[in-house]
Design an enzyme around this catalytic site. Structure first.
Site, PDB file in Angstrom:
ATOM      1  N   LYS A   1       0.767  -1.163   0.006  1.00  0.00           N
ATOM      2  CA  LYS A   1       0.078   0.018   0.190  1.00  0.00           C
ATOM      3  C   LYS A   1       0.712   1.349   0.077  1.00  0.00           C
ATOM      4  O   LYS A   1       1.570   1.782   1.074  1.00  0.00           O
ATOM      5  CB  LYS A   1      -1.092   0.056   1.353  1.00  0.00           C
ATOM      6  CG  LYS A   1      -2.115   1.232   1.045  1.00  0.00           C
ATOM      7  CD  LYS A   1      -2.421   1.974   2.236  1.00  0.00           C
ATOM      8  CE  LYS A   1      -1.647   2.786   2.652  1.00  0.00           C
ATOM      9  NZ  LYS A   1      -1.456   3.937   1.976  1.00  0.00           N
TER      10      LYS A   1
ATOM     11  N   GLU B   1      10.493   1.813  10.149  1.00  0.00           N
ATOM     12  CA  GLU B   1      11.580   2.658   9.827  1.00  0.00           C
ATOM     13  C   GLU B   1      10.891   4.079   9.768  1.00  0.00           C
ATOM     14  O   GLU B   1      10.003   4.149   9.147  1.00  0.00           O
ATOM     15  CB  GLU B   1      12.043   2.497   8.161  1.00  0.00           C
ATOM     16  CG  GLU B   1      12.788   1.152   7.996  1.00  0.00           C
ATOM     17  CD  GLU B   1      14.149   1.303   8.666  1.00  0.00           C
ATOM     18  OE1 GLU B   1      14.607   2.340   9.123  1.00  0.00           O
ATOM     19  OE2 GLU B   1      14.634   0.114   8.693  1.00  0.00           O
TER      20      GLU B   1
ATOM     21  N   GLU C   1      11.734  16.342  13.599  1.00  0.00           N
ATOM     22  CA  GLU C   1      11.930  16.274  12.372  1.00  0.00           C
ATOM     23  C   GLU C   1      11.123  17.398  11.658  1.00  0.00           C
ATOM     24  O   GLU C   1       9.947  17.897  11.840  1.00  0.00           O
ATOM     25  CB  GLU C   1      11.250  15.088  11.984  1.00  0.00           C
ATOM     26  CG  GLU C   1      11.554  14.892  10.406  1.00  0.00           C
ATOM     27  CD  GLU C   1      11.080  13.410   9.775  1.00  0.00           C
ATOM     28  OE1 GLU C   1       9.983  13.081  10.013  1.00  0.00           O
ATOM     29  OE2 GLU C   1      11.911  12.515   9.609  1.00  0.00           O
TER      30      GLU C   1
ATOM     31  N   CYS D   1      14.609  11.146   5.080  1.00  0.00           N
ATOM     32  CA  CYS D   1      14.709  10.904   6.739  1.00  0.00           C
ATOM     33  C   CYS D   1      16.027  10.761   7.277  1.00  0.00           C
ATOM     34  O   CYS D   1      16.350  10.935   8.273  1.00  0.00           O
ATOM     35  CB  CYS D   1      14.055   9.342   6.848  1.00  0.00           C
ATOM     36  SG  CYS D   1      14.756   8.182   5.768  1.00  0.00           S
TER      37      CYS D   1
HETATM   38  P1  NAD Z   1       3.019   8.758   7.265  1.00  0.00           P
HETATM   39  O1  NAD Z   1       3.155   8.123   8.484  1.00  0.00           O
HETATM   40  O2  NAD Z   1       2.007  10.128   7.339  1.00  0.00           O
HETATM   41  O3  NAD Z   1       2.346   7.737   6.352  1.00  0.00           O
HETATM   42  C1  NAD Z   1       3.204   6.522   5.961  1.00  0.00           C
HETATM   43  C2  NAD Z   1       2.173   5.428   5.390  1.00  0.00           C
HETATM   44  O4  NAD Z   1       1.418   4.981   6.564  1.00  0.00           O
HETATM   45  C3  NAD Z   1       1.312   6.029   4.202  1.00  0.00           C
HETATM   46  O5  NAD Z   1       1.099   4.966   3.477  1.00  0.00           O
HETATM   47  C4  NAD Z   1      -0.001   6.109   5.000  1.00  0.00           C
HETATM   48  O6  NAD Z   1      -1.283   6.295   4.100  1.00  0.00           O
HETATM   49  C5  NAD Z   1      -0.011   4.955   5.901  1.00  0.00           C
HETATM   50  N1  NAD Z   1      -0.816   5.113   7.161  1.00  0.00           N
HETATM   51  C6  NAD Z   1      -1.389   6.284   7.747  1.00  0.00           C
HETATM   52  N2  NAD Z   1      -2.197   5.867   8.724  1.00  0.00           N
HETATM   53  C7  NAD Z   1      -1.891   4.765   8.955  1.00  0.00           C
HETATM   54  C8  NAD Z   1      -2.641   3.712   9.912  1.00  0.00           C
HETATM   55  N3  NAD Z   1      -3.179   4.162  10.934  1.00  0.00           N
HETATM   56  N4  NAD Z   1      -2.203   2.410   9.683  1.00  0.00           N
HETATM   57  C9  NAD Z   1      -1.662   1.902   8.608  1.00  0.00           C
HETATM   58  N5  NAD Z   1      -0.910   2.776   7.762  1.00  0.00           N
HETATM   59  C10 NAD Z   1      -1.256   3.993   7.951  1.00  0.00           C
HETATM   60  O7  NAD Z   1       4.496   9.216   6.643  1.00  0.00           O
HETATM   61  P2  NAD Z   1       4.449  10.051   5.407  1.00  0.00           P
HETATM   62  O8  NAD Z   1       4.199  11.482   5.842  1.00  0.00           O
HETATM   63  O9  NAD Z   1       4.081   9.287   4.220  1.00  0.00           O
HETATM   64  O10 NAD Z   1       6.164   9.766   5.303  1.00  0.00           O
HETATM   65  C11 NAD Z   1       7.075  10.843   5.874  1.00  0.00           C
HETATM   66  C12 NAD Z   1       7.600   9.941   7.282  1.00  0.00           C
HETATM   67  O11 NAD Z   1       8.269   8.867   6.726  1.00  0.00           O
HETATM   68  C13 NAD Z   1       8.756  11.098   7.727  1.00  0.00           C
HETATM   69  O12 NAD Z   1       8.440  10.975   9.149  1.00  0.00           O
HETATM   70  C14 NAD Z   1      10.171  10.223   7.471  1.00  0.00           C
HETATM   71  O13 NAD Z   1      11.062  10.519   8.163  1.00  0.00           O
HETATM   72  C15 NAD Z   1       9.793   9.021   7.508  1.00  0.00           C
HETATM   73  N6  NAD Z   1      10.885   8.180   6.744  1.00  0.00           N
HETATM   74  C16 NAD Z   1      11.304   6.855   7.277  1.00  0.00           C
HETATM   75  C17 NAD Z   1      12.358   6.566   6.486  1.00  0.00           C
HETATM   76  C18 NAD Z   1      13.293   5.546   7.145  1.00  0.00           C
HETATM   77  O14 NAD Z   1      13.885   4.794   6.574  1.00  0.00           O
HETATM   78  N7  NAD Z   1      13.738   5.586   8.576  1.00  0.00           N
HETATM   79  C19 NAD Z   1      12.446   6.745   5.162  1.00  0.00           C
HETATM   80  C20 NAD Z   1      11.744   7.563   4.772  1.00  0.00           C
HETATM   81  C21 NAD Z   1      10.685   8.332   5.356  1.00  0.00           C
END
Ligand code: NAD
Length: 504
Positions: free
Chosen positions: A187, A259, A394, A295
Site C-alpha cells: 500500500k 523505519e 523532524e 529521513c
Molecule cells: P505517514 O506516517 O503519514 O504515512 C506513511 C504510510 O502510512 C502511508 O502509506 C499512509 O497512508 C500510511 N498510514 C497512515 N495511517 C495509517 C494507519 N493508521 N495504519 C497503517 N498505515 C497508515 O508518513 P509520510 O508522511 O508518508 O512519510 C514521511 C515520514 O516517513 C517522515 O517522518 C520520514 O522521516 C519517514 N521516513 C522514514 C524513513 C526511514 O527509513 N527511517 C524513510 C523515509 C521516510
C-alpha cells in the site's frame, strides 16, 4: 537562487497502468471513492485515482494468503531469477516511472531516475542473497545428532510506504520479502500512489497473488495492520503512524518492522579548516536533497566555534546558487515540497526558532518565479543550542540549522540530545574522532565524509524512536524470515534421563 522554466504538463496524461490496482494477478479499477493526486509543482490535481474498497483489500490479502504456500516452496534460485527479471523490467521502464514519480512527488527527475536505478540494484542483491541464506548448522549436543537453524518465510507481508522515496522504500521491503519466500500486499502513500501502481507491470511474470497492490489512505493501511491473515507488517513513515502500526500489531502479536523519522546531525570536526568548501557542498546536498524531505538527510549542523563563520558563509553561497523550479527540468536542483501542509509545518518551525533568537541567513521564504507549487527557498539558519522544534523535531524541508559548538564533546552531546537516532554525518580525517564517534553516537548509521551513500549490503535503520529493525543487508532479509530450530538424533534409543527416575 535561480529558477528554471516551466514545462507545460497539463497535456501529459498519467498512464492508465498508474490507475489500476493489482489483486490476485488482475489489474482492476479501485471500487472506492476517487483520491485526488496532486502535482506539487503546479498545486493542481494531477489525476483522480479510485482507491481500493474493503472487498478489494480483503481480496488482496486472500490472494496473498492463497499464493503463500506455493511461493514459499518455490526453489530459491527460481525466485532469484524472477527478482532479476523484475530488476530488468524496472530498468527498462525507468524513464516512464521516474516521470510519474516527478509529477506526483515533486522530487527532481534526476533524483527519481537515480532512485529507480538504486531500486533495481537492490532487487539484484536480494535475488542472490535469498539463494544462500536458508539457515545454518550448529554443533549438536551429541556427535550422533545434527542441529539445524532453518530459515523460513513468515507468510503474508503488508508493505506500507511513505511518499518521499515511493519506489525505493517499497523495493527495500519487496525484494527481501519475496526472496525469503513471502507473498505481499503493498500500500503506497496516498500522496504518491501512481508510480507504485506502475510497478504492477513489472511483476506480471510472477505467479498471481504473490504481489498485490492496493491504494488508499491510512484506513487501508490500518485494515492491513488489523488483518489476522497478515503475518508481518513492514512500515516506513512517521513516528506518529508508526506507533499506531506497532499498537495494531501488538494486539494480535504480528511481526512488525518500523523505519521512522529522523533528525540527523551533521558534525564538522576542527581538523576540517582547510576543507570547508567540500564540507559545505556535502552539507548543502544532504540538507536540500529532495527539498530536505529525506529521513536520513542532515537536519542540524554542529560546527566548532573557530570554523563556524566561514562554514556558514560557504553554506549560504552554496544555498543561494541552487536552481529551484520545475522538477522535470534536468537542471533543477530543488523542487517543491510535497504539499502545502508540509511547507506550512516547516515555516512554523522557522518562526518558532526565530522567536527563540535564531537568525535566518539565507532563504526562509517562498521564492518568487518558481511557480504556484509548494516551494520554499533553501534556508540557512544560525542558532544557539536551544530547545526548539527546529533542533529537536523532524523538519522535512530544505533547512540547514547551524549551531556553534565548543568542540567534538559538545557536538556529540548535542547530537545525542533528541529522541531520534537514525543516522549521523561526520566530517573529519582524524582517526581519534572517528573512533570516538563510532563509540558514542547513539544512531543506527554513521557516514564519515560522505553523507547519504547507501549500500544494499549494509543495514539501514535507526535506534531510539527512529525505528525497530533494519532494512537491507543480511539483517534486511532476516526481517522477513522465521527461525525454526531442528534437532535430529540419528541413533534411536532410550535416553538415561527419561522416566522412570528410579531406574529400570
Ligand atoms: P505517514 O506516517 O503519514 O504515512 C506513511 C504510510 O502510512 C502511508 O502509506 C499512509 O497512508 C500510511 N498510514 C497512515 N495511517 C495509517 C494507519 N493508521 N495504519 C497503517 N498505515 C497508515 O508518513 P509520510 O508522511 O508518508 O512519510 C514521511 C515520514 O516517513 C517522515 O517522518 C520520514 O522521516 C519517514 N521516513 C522514514 C524513513 C526511514 O527509513 N527511517 C524513510 C523515509 C521516510
Amino acid at each position: 537562487m535561480k529558477s528554471t522554466s516551466h514545462h507545460d504538463r497539463r497535456d501529459e496524461n498519467v498512464p492508465s497502468a498508474a490507475l489500476l490496482l493489482l489483486v490476485g494477478g488482475e489489474r482492476v479499477a479501485g471500487g472506492g471513492a476517487p483520491l485526488e493526486v496532486e502535482d506539487p509543482f503546479s498545486a493542481t490535481t494531477l489525476t483522480r485515482l479510485p482507491v481500493a474498497d474493503d472487498a478489494q483489500v480483503d481480496a488482496a490479502v486472500a490472494a496473498a494468503r492463497a499464493a503463500a504456500r506455493a511461493w514459499g516452496q518455490t526453489p530459491a534460485a527460481e525466485r532469484g531469477a524472477m527478482l532479476h527479471e523484475l530488476a530488468r523490467r524496472l530498468r527498462a521502464r525507468t524513464d516512464d516511472i521516474a516521470r510519474v514519480m516527478t509529477l506526483e512527488g515533486g522530487k527532481p527527475f534526476v533524483e527519481n531516475r537515480d532512485e529507480l536505478r538504486q531500486a533495481a540494484g537492490t532487487l539484484d542483491y536480494f535475488a542472490e542473497l535469498g539463494r544462500s541464506s536458508a539457515g545454518r548448522v550448529v554443533p549438536p549436543v551429541e556427535p550422533t545428532q545434527l542441529s539445524l537453524v532453518v530459515r523460513e518465510p513468515i507468510g503474508v507481508v503488508a508493505c506500507i510506504t511513505p511518499w518521499n522515496f515511493p519506489v525505493l522504500l517499497l523495493i527495500w521491503k519487496l525484494a527481501p520479502a519475496l526472496a525469503a519466500g513471502n507473498t505481499l500486499v503493498c500500500k503506497p502513500s496516498e500522496l504518491t500512489p501512481l508510480s507504485t501502481l506502475m510497478l504492477a507491470e513489472c511483476v506480471e511474470h510472477l505467479p498471481a497473488g504473490v504481489v498485490n497492490f492496493v491504494a488508499g489512505a491510512g484506513d487501508v493501511g490500518q485494515a492491513l495492520v488489523d488483518d489476522e491473515r497478515v503475518d508481518c507488517v513492514a512500515f516506513t513513515g512517521s513516528i506518529e503512524t508508526g506507533r499506531k502500526v506497532a499498537a495494531g500489531c501488538a494486539t494480535r502479536l504480528a511481526r512488525v518492522n518500523l523505519e521512522l523519522g529522523g533528525k540527523d546531525p551533521f558534525i564538522v570536526c576542527s581538523d576540517m579548516s582547510a576543507e570547508l568548501d567540500v564540507v559545505a557542498r556535502a552539507g548543502a546536498w544532504t540538507a536540500y536533497f529532495n527539498a530536505g524531505q529525506v529521513c536520513s538527510g542532515a537536519e542540524r549542523f554542529y560546527v566548532p566555534a573557530d570554523l563556524h563563520d566561514e562554514f556558514v558563509e560557504r553554506l549560504v553561497a552554496r544555498s543561494d546558487e541552487l536552481v529551484i523550479g520545475d522538477p522535470l527540468e534536468a537542471t533543477t536542483d530543488v523542487g517543491p515540497l510535497i504539499s502545502r501542509a508540509q511547507r506550512e509545518k516547516v515555516i512554523i518551525q522557522l518562526e518558532q526558532a526565530v522567536a527563540a533568537g535564531a537568525q535566518i541567513l539565507s532563504g526562509g521564504s517562498i521564492p518568487e518565479g518558481a511557480g504556484a507549487g509548494h516551494f520554499l527557498s533553501p534556508t540557512v539558519v544560525s542558532l544557539a543550542p536551544l530547545a526548539t522544534p527546529l533542533l529537536d523535531h523532524e523538519t522535512f524541508g530544505p533547512v540547514a540549522p547551524v549551531v556553534r559548538v565548543r568542540g567534538l564533546d559538545h557536538a556529540i552531546e548535542q547530537a545525542n540530545s533528541t529522541s531520534y537516532g537514525l543516522g549521523c554525518s561526520v566530517f573529519t580525517r582524524d582517526i581519534r574522532n572517528i573512533v570516538r564517534c563510532i563509540r558514542e553516537l547513539r544512531t543506527g548509521m554513521i557516514w564519515f565524509n560522505d553523507p547519504l551513500t547507501e549500500n544494499d549490503a549494509s543495514p539501514f535503520g535507526g535506534v531510539k524512536q527512529s525505528g525497530l529493525g533494519r532494512e537491507l543487508g543480511e539483517e534486511g532479509l532476516a526481517a522477513f524470515q522465521e527461525t525454526k530450530r531442528v534437532h535430529i538424533e540419528s541413533h534411536l534409543g532410550v535416553k538415561d534421563w527419561w522416566f522412570p527416575y528410579g531406574g529400570g
